[in-house]
Design an enzyme around this catalytic site. Structure first.
Site, PDB file in Angstrom:
ATOM      1  N   GLY A 158       0.869  -1.188   0.000  1.00 25.61           N
ATOM      2  CA  GLY A 158       0.000   0.000   0.000  1.00 25.61           C
ATOM      3  C   GLY A 158       0.898   1.228   0.000  1.00 25.61           C
ATOM      4  O   GLY A 158       2.091   1.151  -0.317  1.00 25.61           O
ATOM      5  N   ILE A 160       2.407   3.082   2.332  1.00 24.35           N
ATOM      6  CA  ILE A 160       3.646   3.137   3.115  1.00 24.35           C
ATOM      7  C   ILE A 160       4.636   2.087   2.610  1.00 24.35           C
ATOM      8  O   ILE A 160       5.839   2.349   2.526  1.00 24.35           O
ATOM      9  CB  ILE A 160       3.344   3.005   4.621  1.00 24.35           C
ATOM     10  CG1 ILE A 160       2.442   4.166   5.068  1.00 24.35           C
ATOM     11  CG2 ILE A 160       4.633   2.978   5.443  1.00 24.35           C
ATOM     12  CD1 ILE A 160       1.884   4.054   6.484  1.00 24.35           C
ATOM     13  N   THR A 262       6.310  -1.483  11.488  1.00 26.75           N
ATOM     14  CA  THR A 262       5.762  -0.141  11.731  1.00 26.75           C
ATOM     15  C   THR A 262       4.260  -0.135  11.467  1.00 26.75           C
ATOM     16  O   THR A 262       3.666   0.933  11.341  1.00 26.75           O
ATOM     17  CB  THR A 262       6.397   0.900  10.778  1.00 26.75           C
ATOM     18  OG1 THR A 262       6.314   0.403   9.443  1.00 26.75           O
ATOM     19  CG2 THR A 262       7.830   1.193  11.129  1.00 26.75           C
ATOM     20  N   SER A 263       3.630  -1.314  11.355  1.00 26.45           N
ATOM     21  CA  SER A 263       2.220  -1.343  10.950  1.00 26.45           C
ATOM     22  C   SER A 263       1.296  -1.343  12.176  1.00 26.45           C
ATOM     23  O   SER A 263       0.968  -0.273  12.690  1.00 26.45           O
ATOM     24  CB  SER A 263       1.957  -2.528  10.029  1.00 26.45           C
ATOM     25  OG  SER A 263       2.156  -3.761  10.688  1.00 26.45           O
ATOM     26  N   ARG A 264       0.925  -2.515  12.634  1.00 22.78           N
ATOM     27  CA  ARG A 264       0.137  -2.636  13.860  1.00 22.78           C
ATOM     28  C   ARG A 264       0.698  -3.814  14.650  1.00 22.78           C
ATOM     29  O   ARG A 264       1.055  -4.853  14.071  1.00 22.78           O
ATOM     30  CB  ARG A 264      -1.343  -2.883  13.555  1.00 22.78           C
ATOM     31  CG  ARG A 264      -2.118  -1.634  13.183  1.00 22.78           C
ATOM     32  CD  ARG A 264      -2.257  -0.656  14.359  1.00 22.78           C
ATOM     33  NE  ARG A 264      -3.023   0.540  14.030  1.00 22.78           N
ATOM     34  CZ  ARG A 264      -2.490   1.676  13.589  1.00 22.78           C
ATOM     35  NH1 ARG A 264      -1.189   1.787  13.411  1.00 22.78           N
ATOM     36  NH2 ARG A 264      -3.262   2.710  13.329  1.00 22.78           N
ATOM     37  N   GLU A 293      -0.384  -1.488  23.830  1.00 20.57           N
ATOM     38  CA  GLU A 293       0.397  -0.249  23.973  1.00 20.57           C
ATOM     39  C   GLU A 293      -0.179   0.587  25.094  1.00 20.57           C
ATOM     40  O   GLU A 293      -1.406   0.691  25.187  1.00 20.57           O
ATOM     41  CB  GLU A 293       0.347   0.547  22.651  1.00 20.57           C
ATOM     42  CG  GLU A 293       1.007  -0.210  21.512  1.00 20.57           C
ATOM     43  CD  GLU A 293       0.905   0.513  20.166  1.00 20.57           C
ATOM     44  OE1 GLU A 293       0.380   1.641  20.114  1.00 20.57           O
ATOM     45  OE2 GLU A 293       1.352  -0.061  19.172  1.00 20.57           O
ATOM     46  N   HIS A 315       5.552   3.759  19.183  1.00 16.42           N
ATOM     47  CA  HIS A 315       4.558   4.030  18.135  1.00 16.42           C
ATOM     48  C   HIS A 315       4.769   5.454  17.627  1.00 16.42           C
ATOM     49  O   HIS A 315       3.890   6.309  17.736  1.00 16.42           O
ATOM     50  CB  HIS A 315       3.123   3.828  18.652  1.00 16.42           C
ATOM     51  CG  HIS A 315       2.147   3.578  17.545  1.00 16.42           C
ATOM     52  ND1 HIS A 315       1.051   2.767  17.682  1.00 16.42           N
ATOM     53  CD2 HIS A 315       2.102   4.037  16.266  1.00 16.42           C
ATOM     54  CE1 HIS A 315       0.365   2.739  16.538  1.00 16.42           C
ATOM     55  NE2 HIS A 315       0.996   3.504  15.672  1.00 16.42           N
TER      56      HIS A 315
HETATM   57  C1  GLV Z   1      -0.395   5.342  13.135  1.00 20.54           C
HETATM   58  O1  GLV Z   1      -0.104   4.256  13.520  1.00 20.54           O
HETATM   59  C2  GLV Z   1      -1.388   5.570  12.149  1.00 20.54           C
HETATM   60  O2  GLV Z   1      -2.143   4.653  11.815  1.00 20.54           O
HETATM   61  O3  GLV Z   1      -1.481   6.707  11.680  1.00 20.54           O
END
Ligand code: GLV
Length: 369
Positions: A158, A160, A262-264, A293, A315
Site C-alpha cells: 500500500g 507506506i 511499523t504497521s500494527r 500499547e 509508536h
Molecule cells: C499510526 O499508527 C497511524 O495509523 O497513523
C-alpha cells in the site's frame, strides 16, 4: 453552534482552525486516552463531531449514543482498526483518516529503524556512554550488517510499503514484494527502471532488482523483512493479518534476517517473536507497534537476554513535527483531521461523503441503483 469533542489534543494550529471556523471545541487534555465512558457521555450530549486517536475503541455503543446528532468521527491516524466499520456503516456515520500525509515520515522511520538495528547503533552508543569502548579494532567488540546490496521483503504494498520500497531502492537494495490483496505492478516496474538507470549510469555499482513473489519466497529470501499491512481480523476478511508473523512464518526467515514492524502490533505474535529472538531463529527485530500499547512491563520483548537484538519504539513512526501537527491538510495529520471535520459539518462536496477525500467508509453512502 456546532460542537466537537476531541479525545486528545491535536496541536494549536489545527485546534485554532476549528475554533476560528466557529465550532465549539472541547479537548480531553490527556496525555492518556479518556475512558470510553467519557467518550459516550460526550457523544450523548449531542456533539456533532468526534475526533479520535487509535487508542479509542469506537463501536456501536458510541454510534448509538450519537444517534441523531453525531455526524462524523475523524481519526488522527491512517490506521483505523479501532473503529468498527460495520457499526459506523449501520449508523451511517462517516469516519475519516489521515492517509498520505504520514506516508513518507512512516517509511523513513521504518528505514531508520532498520538501520539502527542492523548497524547496532544502540549498542555502539551504549558502549561509548558507559565507557566500555576499549580501543578502535577491525571487528571488536562487534560488527553490524550492511543494508546496501542486501535484499528486503516488503510485506504489504500500500502507500507506506511503496514509500519504503522507494527509500530502499535508494540504498541499492534488492526488493521482494508480497501483498495478500493488491499488486501495484506499475510502481514496481518504475522502480526497476530507476534501478536499471542507476546501474547503467554508474551511480549504482551492482544491478538490483524488484519483483512480486509469494510469501514463502519473500520471507526465506530476505535479509530484512518490513511489515506494511493493516491489521485485519478474520471477522473482517478472508485474508486476515492478525499474527501474520508467527512461529511458522518466523521459521521461514533466515537466521541472519531482521524484522521491522511499523504497521500494527497484533500483526506480529510477540510471544513467538521473543522466543525466535532468544533461540536465534532470526537475528533481530525493530518494533514501533505492539500488541498492547504502552508495552507492558512483563512483555517477553523486554527480556534483557534479547536486548542487544531488539529495538523498541513508542509508536513513533509518524511522529515528526510537520507530519503530526501541520494545519495544512496536504502536510499534517492534524490539518487533515480538522479539514475532514469541516468537510462533513459544512457539507462540502455537495454534502456527499462518497466524494469527500478523507472519508473511509464511502460504501455506507453509495446510492444503490
Ligand atoms: C499510526 O499508527 C497511524 O495509523 O497513523
Amino acid at each position: 453552534m456546532k460542537r466537537i469533542f476531541a479525545t486528545s489534543r491535536i496541536g494549536d494550529p489545527a485546534e485554532n482552525r476549528l475554533r476560528e471556523h466557529g465550532y465549539e471545541l472541547e479537548v480531553f487534555q490527556g496525555p492518556e486516552a479518556p475512558p470510553k465512558t467519557l467518550i459516550i457521555e460526550k457523544v450523548k450530549s449531542g456533539i456533532d463531531a468526534l475526533i479520535t486517536t487509535l487508542r479509542d475503541r469506537i463501536d456501536a455503543e458510541v454510534f448509538e449514543a450519537g444517534k441523531g446528532s453525531l455526524k462524523v468521527v475523524a481519526q488522527i491516524a491512517v490506521g483505523f482498526d479501532n473503529i468498527n466499520r460495520a457499526d459506523a456503516n449501520k449508523y451511517k456515520v462517516p469516519f475519516t483518516h489521515t492517509a498520505d500525509v504520514l506516508t513518507e515520515a512512516t517509511a523513513e522511520f521504518g528505514f531508520f529503524m532498520l538501520g539502527v538495528l542492523a548497524r547496532k547503533m544502540y549498542s555502539s552508543e551504549r558502549l561509548v556512554r558507559e565507557q566500555k569502548w576499549p580501543s578502535w579494532h577491525p571487528f571488536l567488540p562487534f560488527l553490524g550488517d550492511e543494508v546496501t546490496g542486501k535484499t528486503i521483503a516488503i510485506i504489504g504494498t500500500g502507500r507506506i510499503g511503496l514509500a519504503m520500497i522507494k527509500k530502499c531502492s535508494g540504498f541499492d537494495m534488492n526488493i521482494l514484494c508480497y501483498d495478500p490483496a493488491y499488486h501495484n505492478d506499475k510502481y514496481i516496474a518504475s522502480i526497476q527502471e530507476l534501478m536499471d538507470l542507476r546501474y547503467a549510469t554508474g551511480i549504482q555499482k551492482e544491478r538490483t532488482w524488484i519483483k512480486y513473489v509469494e510469501i514463502e519466497e519473500a520471507l526465506s529470501g530476505a535479509d530484512y523483512v518490513s511489515i506494511h499491512v493493516p491489521l485485519l481480523l478474520d471477522i473482517d476478511t478472508d485474508k486476515p493479518t492478525y499474527h501474520f508473523i508467527n512461529e511458522k512464518t518466523l521459521k521461514l526467515m533466515k537466521p541472519t534476517a531482521y524484522l521491522v514492524n511499523t504497521s500494527r502490533g497484533p500483526v506480529v505474535d510477540e510471544k513467538a517473536l521473543a522466543k525466535a529472538l532468544k533461540d536465534k531463529v532470526i537475528a533481530g527485530a525493530a518494533l514501533d507497534v505492539f500488541e498492547k500499547e504502552p508495552l507492558p512491563a512483563d512483555s517477553p520483548l523486554l527480556d534483557p537476554e534479547i536486548a542487544d537484538r531488539t529495538r523498541l519504539f513508542h509508536h513513533f513512526a509518524s511522529g515528526a513535527q510537520i507530519t503530526r501537527l501541520s494545519v495544512d491538510p496536504d502536510k499534517g495529520m492534524a490539518g487533515r483531521t480538522a479539514q475532514a471535520v469541516i468537510d462533513v459539518l459544512e457539507g462540502s462536496y455537495g454534502g456527499d461523503p462518497t466524494k469527500m477525500p478523507y472519508v473511509v467508509n464511502k460504501e455506507a453512502f453509495e446510492k444503490k441503483s
